[in-house]
Motif scaffolding. Sequence first.
Motif, PDB file in Angstrom:
ATOM      1  N   ASN A  55       1.077  -0.853  -0.428  1.00 43.05           N
ATOM      2  CA  ASN A  55      -0.261  -0.231  -0.165  1.00 43.05           C
ATOM      3  C   ASN A  55       0.581   1.266   0.402  1.00 43.05           C
ATOM      4  O   ASN A  55       1.885   0.920   0.217  1.00 43.05           O
ATOM      5  CB  ASN A  55      -0.702   0.148   1.508  1.00 43.05           C
ATOM      6  N   ASN A  56       0.206   2.371  -0.085  1.00 41.50           N
ATOM      7  CA  ASN A  56       0.547   3.484  -0.212  1.00 41.50           C
ATOM      8  C   ASN A  56       1.041   4.517   1.342  1.00 41.50           C
ATOM      9  O   ASN A  56       1.562   5.425   1.798  1.00 41.50           O
ATOM     10  CB  ASN A  56       0.658   4.319  -0.735  1.00 41.50           C
ATOM     11  N   MET A  57       1.035   3.399   2.063  1.00 43.48           N
ATOM     12  CA  MET A  57       0.890   3.537   3.788  1.00 43.48           C
ATOM     13  C   MET A  57       1.403   2.219   5.056  1.00 43.48           C
ATOM     14  O   MET A  57       1.266   1.642   3.400  1.00 43.48           O
ATOM     15  CB  MET A  57      -0.356   4.054   4.506  1.00 43.48           C
ATOM     16  N   PRO A  58       2.116   2.797   5.533  1.00 49.91           N
ATOM     17  CA  PRO A  58       3.914   1.409   6.225  1.00 49.91           C
ATOM     18  C   PRO A  58       2.577   0.920   7.040  1.00 49.91           C
ATOM     19  O   PRO A  58       3.356  -0.240   7.857  1.00 49.91           O
ATOM     20  CB  PRO A  58       4.398   2.232   6.336  1.00 49.91           C
ATOM     21  N   VAL A  59       2.021   1.244   7.595  1.00 49.63           N
ATOM     22  CA  VAL A  59       1.147   0.477   8.170  1.00 49.63           C
ATOM     23  C   VAL A  59      -0.240   0.010   7.964  1.00 49.63           C
ATOM     24  O   VAL A  59      -1.240   0.429   6.767  1.00 49.63           O
ATOM     25  CB  VAL A  59       1.308   0.642  10.153  1.00 49.63           C
ATOM     26  N   PHE A  60      -0.850  -0.969   8.906  1.00 50.97           N
ATOM     27  CA  PHE A  60      -2.643  -1.413   8.289  1.00 50.97           C
ATOM     28  C   PHE A  60      -3.446  -1.036   9.777  1.00 50.97           C
ATOM     29  O   PHE A  60      -3.012  -0.574  10.417  1.00 50.97           O
ATOM     30  CB  PHE A  60      -2.525  -2.899   8.575  1.00 50.97           C
ATOM     31  N   PHE A  61      -4.478  -1.388   9.589  1.00 54.78           N
ATOM     32  CA  PHE A  61      -5.404  -1.192  10.321  1.00 54.78           C
ATOM     33  C   PHE A  61      -5.584  -1.877  12.145  1.00 54.78           C
ATOM     34  O   PHE A  61      -6.769  -1.607  12.001  1.00 54.78           O
ATOM     35  CB  PHE A  61      -7.448  -0.822   9.445  1.00 54.78           C
ATOM     36  N   ILE A  62      -5.747  -3.012  11.620  1.00 52.98           N
ATOM     37  CA  ILE A  62      -5.499  -4.463  12.238  1.00 52.98           C
ATOM     38  C   ILE A  62      -4.892  -5.171  12.010  1.00 52.98           C
ATOM     39  O   ILE A  62      -3.841  -5.354  11.661  1.00 52.98           O
ATOM     40  CB  ILE A  62      -7.045  -5.257  11.619  1.00 52.98           C
ATOM     41  N   GLN A  63      -4.477  -5.810  13.238  1.00 48.50           N
ATOM     42  CA  GLN A  63      -2.922  -6.277  13.639  1.00 48.50           C
ATOM     43  C   GLN A  63      -2.929  -7.885  12.970  1.00 48.50           C
ATOM     44  O   GLN A  63      -2.259  -8.773  13.054  1.00 48.50           O
ATOM     45  CB  GLN A  63      -3.308  -6.682  14.957  1.00 48.50           C
ATOM     46  N   LEU A 113      -1.517 -10.759  10.398  1.00 50.86           N
ATOM     47  CA  LEU A 113      -2.109 -10.017   9.147  1.00 50.86           C
ATOM     48  C   LEU A 113      -2.216 -11.107   7.613  1.00 50.86           C
ATOM     49  O   LEU A 113      -2.381 -11.361   7.175  1.00 50.86           O
ATOM     50  CB  LEU A 113      -2.078  -8.670   9.026  1.00 50.86           C
ATOM     51  N   LEU A 114      -0.234 -11.215   7.801  1.00 53.14           N
ATOM     52  CA  LEU A 114       0.393 -11.502   6.656  1.00 53.14           C
ATOM     53  C   LEU A 114      -0.447 -12.845   6.692  1.00 53.14           C
ATOM     54  O   LEU A 114      -0.458 -13.364   5.475  1.00 53.14           O
ATOM     55  CB  LEU A 114       1.705 -11.669   6.861  1.00 53.14           C
ATOM     56  N   GLN A 115      -0.286 -13.410   7.540  1.00 46.21           N
ATOM     57  CA  GLN A 115      -0.551 -14.519   7.757  1.00 46.21           C
ATOM     58  C   GLN A 115      -2.190 -15.203   7.201  1.00 46.21           C
ATOM     59  O   GLN A 115      -2.080 -16.486   6.078  1.00 46.21           O
ATOM     60  CB  GLN A 115      -1.227 -16.037   9.084  1.00 46.21           C
ATOM     61  N   ALA A 116      -2.709 -14.168   7.211  1.00 46.87           N
ATOM     62  CA  ALA A 116      -4.369 -13.921   7.039  1.00 46.87           C
ATOM     63  C   ALA A 116      -4.414 -14.206   5.218  1.00 46.87           C
ATOM     64  O   ALA A 116      -5.236 -14.682   4.512  1.00 46.87           O
ATOM     65  CB  ALA A 116      -4.955 -13.293   7.319  1.00 46.87           C
ATOM     66  N   LEU A 167       7.963  -6.361  16.126  1.00 53.03           N
ATOM     67  CA  LEU A 167       7.732  -6.842  14.891  1.00 53.03           C
ATOM     68  C   LEU A 167       6.687  -7.307  13.638  1.00 53.03           C
ATOM     69  O   LEU A 167       6.985  -6.700  12.449  1.00 53.03           O
ATOM     70  CB  LEU A 167       9.261  -7.117  14.288  1.00 53.03           C
ATOM     71  N   LEU A 168       6.528  -7.938  14.737  1.00 51.06           N
ATOM     72  CA  LEU A 168       5.427  -8.504  14.027  1.00 51.06           C
ATOM     73  C   LEU A 168       3.957  -7.693  13.702  1.00 51.06           C
ATOM     74  O   LEU A 168       3.177  -8.481  13.568  1.00 51.06           O
ATOM     75  CB  LEU A 168       5.227 -10.233  14.405  1.00 51.06           C
ATOM     76  N   ASP A 169       4.028  -7.260  14.541  1.00 53.81           N
ATOM     77  CA  ASP A 169       2.796  -5.920  14.241  1.00 53.81           C
ATOM     78  C   ASP A 169       2.937  -5.235  13.309  1.00 53.81           C
ATOM     79  O   ASP A 169       3.475  -4.029  13.103  1.00 53.81           O
ATOM     80  CB  ASP A 169       2.902  -5.758  15.835  1.00 53.81           C
ATOM     81  N   PRO A 170       2.129  -5.068  12.163  1.00 53.38           N
ATOM     82  CA  PRO A 170       1.581  -4.769  11.005  1.00 53.38           C
ATOM     83  C   PRO A 170       1.017  -3.361  11.370  1.00 53.38           C
ATOM     84  O   PRO A 170       1.129  -2.661  10.566  1.00 53.38           O
ATOM     85  CB  PRO A 170       0.528  -5.338  10.428  1.00 53.38           C
ATOM     86  N   THR A 171       0.778  -2.287  12.763  1.00 52.89           N
ATOM     87  CA  THR A 171       0.220  -1.422  13.262  1.00 52.89           C
ATOM     88  C   THR A 171       1.473  -0.651  13.506  1.00 52.89           C
ATOM     89  O   THR A 171       1.238   0.588  13.633  1.00 52.89           O
ATOM     90  CB  THR A 171      -0.505  -1.015  13.791  1.00 52.89           C
ATOM     91  N   PHE A 223       2.223  -6.139  21.182  1.00 55.77           N
ATOM     92  CA  PHE A 223       1.238  -5.663  20.281  1.00 55.77           C
ATOM     93  C   PHE A 223      -0.152  -4.978  21.133  1.00 55.77           C
ATOM     94  O   PHE A 223      -0.709  -4.284  20.362  1.00 55.77           O
ATOM     95  CB  PHE A 223       0.178  -7.008  19.924  1.00 55.77           C
ATOM     96  N   LYS A 224       0.465  -4.189  22.448  1.00 54.79           N
ATOM     97  CA  LYS A 224      -0.813  -2.999  22.916  1.00 54.79           C
ATOM     98  C   LYS A 224      -0.784  -2.017  23.120  1.00 54.79           C
ATOM     99  O   LYS A 224      -1.507  -1.335  23.131  1.00 54.79           O
ATOM    100  CB  LYS A 224      -1.113  -4.408  24.484  1.00 54.79           C
ATOM    101  N   ASP A 225       0.257  -1.668  22.395  1.00 56.58           N
ATOM    102  CA  ASP A 225       0.825  -0.471  22.345  1.00 56.58           C
ATOM    103  C   ASP A 225      -0.039   0.315  21.167  1.00 56.58           C
ATOM    104  O   ASP A 225      -0.214   0.089  20.446  1.00 56.58           O
ATOM    105  CB  ASP A 225       1.737   0.479  23.022  1.00 56.58           C
TER     106      ASP A 225
END
Length: 699
Positions: A145-153, A351-354, A297-301, A441-443
């Motif tokens: 995407n054109n943004m480096p993070v995503f909405f959900i983990q 997220l990647l696994q899904a 590092l595994l947190d896509p947000t 992942f909680k922050d």
Amino acid sequence: MSDRDDAKHEQLERFRSDHRDAVLTTQQGVRVGHTDDSLTAGTRGPTLLEDFHAREKITHFDHERIPERVVHARGAGAYGYFEAYDDTLSAHTTAEFLTSGEKIPVFVRFSTVAGSRGSADTVRDVRGFATKFYTRQGNYDLVGNNMPVFFIQDGIKFPDFVHAVKPEPPNEIPQAQSAHDTFWDFVSLQPESLHMVMWLMSDRALPRSYRMMQGFGVHTFRLVNAEGRGTFVKFHWKPVLGTHSLIWDECQKIAGKDPDFNRRDLWDAIESGQYPEWELGVQLVAEDAEHDFDFDLLDPTKIIPEEQVPVQPVGRMVLDRNPDNFFAETEQIAFHTANVVPGIDFTNDPLLQARNFSYLDTQLIRLGGPNFAQLPVNRPIADVATDQRDGYGQQTVHKGQTSYFRNSLGGGCPAIADRGVFRHYTEAVDGRKIRERSPSFKDFYSQATLFWNSMTDVERQHIVAAFRFELGKVTDRSIRARTVEHLGRIDNDLAARVAAGIGVEAPDGAGGNHGRRSPALSQLGQPNLSPSGRKVAVLAADGVDTIGIRSLVEQLGAAEVVAEVLAPSDGELAPGGAGDPLPADRQLSTMASVLYDAVVVACGPDSVERLRADGMAVHFVAEAYKHLKPVAAFGTGLDLLRQAGVPDELAESTEPFVAGGVVTTTAAADELPDAFAAHLLTQLAGHRVWHRDTEAIPA
Ligand code: HEM
């Protein structure tokens, strides 16, 4: 005719010549002599069932639609190539395309996410940036995407998130917009989305052009070298033209004036030989440094701030060919995060696994069965030999007796290679089966704060305005209040400014701000690169100084800036003095200032008189000024600026003068100084005149 019109004409000629000798047939190759009238019993009687041509024609038409993508339905694509700069990455990966320096063919599809196939390009949304590399080791897809993070983990929430952002079920309203109750309800109840929401409310969601947009692989992936050692990696695309955005008011107007704005820009640039280019960069993290960060590092947000791990450039990508057929190529291309080649592997990012499940699954229905990898745009250049057989749309005529492994009969059954194969990274995994997110992942707030802190004042102002717009459309007040509560945990000032615009209480000011910044996150904080790729409107009418325009257009063209002459009517413009007639590129009423990056009013007393009497021309200049664009005029052209209410000081001599992004000179025709174009180009490189006082001209 402009260069682009020439290019378009050439392309149509090419299409025509491809079909010059073709004659109309049925699907069976039988020539058809008449396709306007059905076969009927008498000229006024019923149509006969035996009319196989009519039945075939209508039946095929009846089936010509396929389901649009469930997300990212609207897009535009192009072919090109990727080449690695050198073999630097060979210590980390066996993926040859990242180290060989060979030109690797690619297809890139850019997209919006929420809207349907027919929605407008310039909506506030994330943009997809998906690249298929046709490598000798098989196809590799970087679906970013054109943004480096995503909405959900975790991908299990993806259906919920998409249901929330898509139009609401009772009436399918609103189209391609996040400004409605269900989206903000989701956000306010899922604070992991907040970091991405900050990006979505920023100018990143309004790209000026697909050519001026960064791309990100988002997840942490893994490179794997010949010894089987892994290195964590994040992928970045950086556009050579710089990262630039539109202004929200422009976006909304463009959605009506030219809903294909971004698609057209990409197409036109490639047709005219201005090939878009990106640099591929990587952030590398050694495996034993996995836990050195204050996020997972595994947190896509989460991003890895560039100041912490620099982005190393490793190669470049150029897009140099438009597709021949939108449906066959751009619509039927199938990207999949699990399309990897030896040397690139996944991490346990949930997220990647899904995603690794979802893409192939959705394409089975979207592309009608299991053989879509055989469609020309999806076909690898690497040799393909599987034991998979049959199914809808099978194109391959498999030969031989066997289609199973192991067999003792041979003949048709591929052997197992011992070199160059994909070997899954051998990671030790130990744990209990559990439905629970890791505490790491909680922050949900720190990086949203980092983003806010890294913005310039202008960018912050845009973010506040975006929140006010979006939440202002939310009818349920409790959703507004809940969202503002969360904003308070990002930054008190942000929350207070948003709250003040949407009629809810500001939070009590207890939220903290860690004060850290990452300057690389700001678009406006980056140095201005060049004016290349921008579009300038030159307003003219009969009686214009055609010599001046020609020289200006030439100088802008030399800087890869497209200048188009807009006139009240199509055809040739009569010159005001010496000089030849000049063809108008566009008729003023078919265009609008929002479709250009700057406007120039040309000299010529008669021309300017005509434009001053034309409300559209006056509005054109005033609106361009309002949208913070460079505005310029030479000679008598200055009069139109005055009529439009441009408040800045204008030139009083032939010496080019710049004030508040307004470039003027009293010089006319043959005396137009080169410095005039040079000043305009400098203003264009700045993209917009951010500090202009827009109150000066009434809306
Ligand atoms: C980091 C997060 C994500 C990114 C960067 C991303 C990116 C993209 C892009 C660029 C496309 C358009 C591909 C094209 O042009 O054809 C796409 C389509 C799609 N995405 Fe994602 N996506 C993300 C998360 C997810 C998740 C979590 C799921 C599901 C669990 C998902 C499911 C889909 C589906 C079903 C499509 C349509 C694919 C097709 O019909 O070919 N995405 N995504």
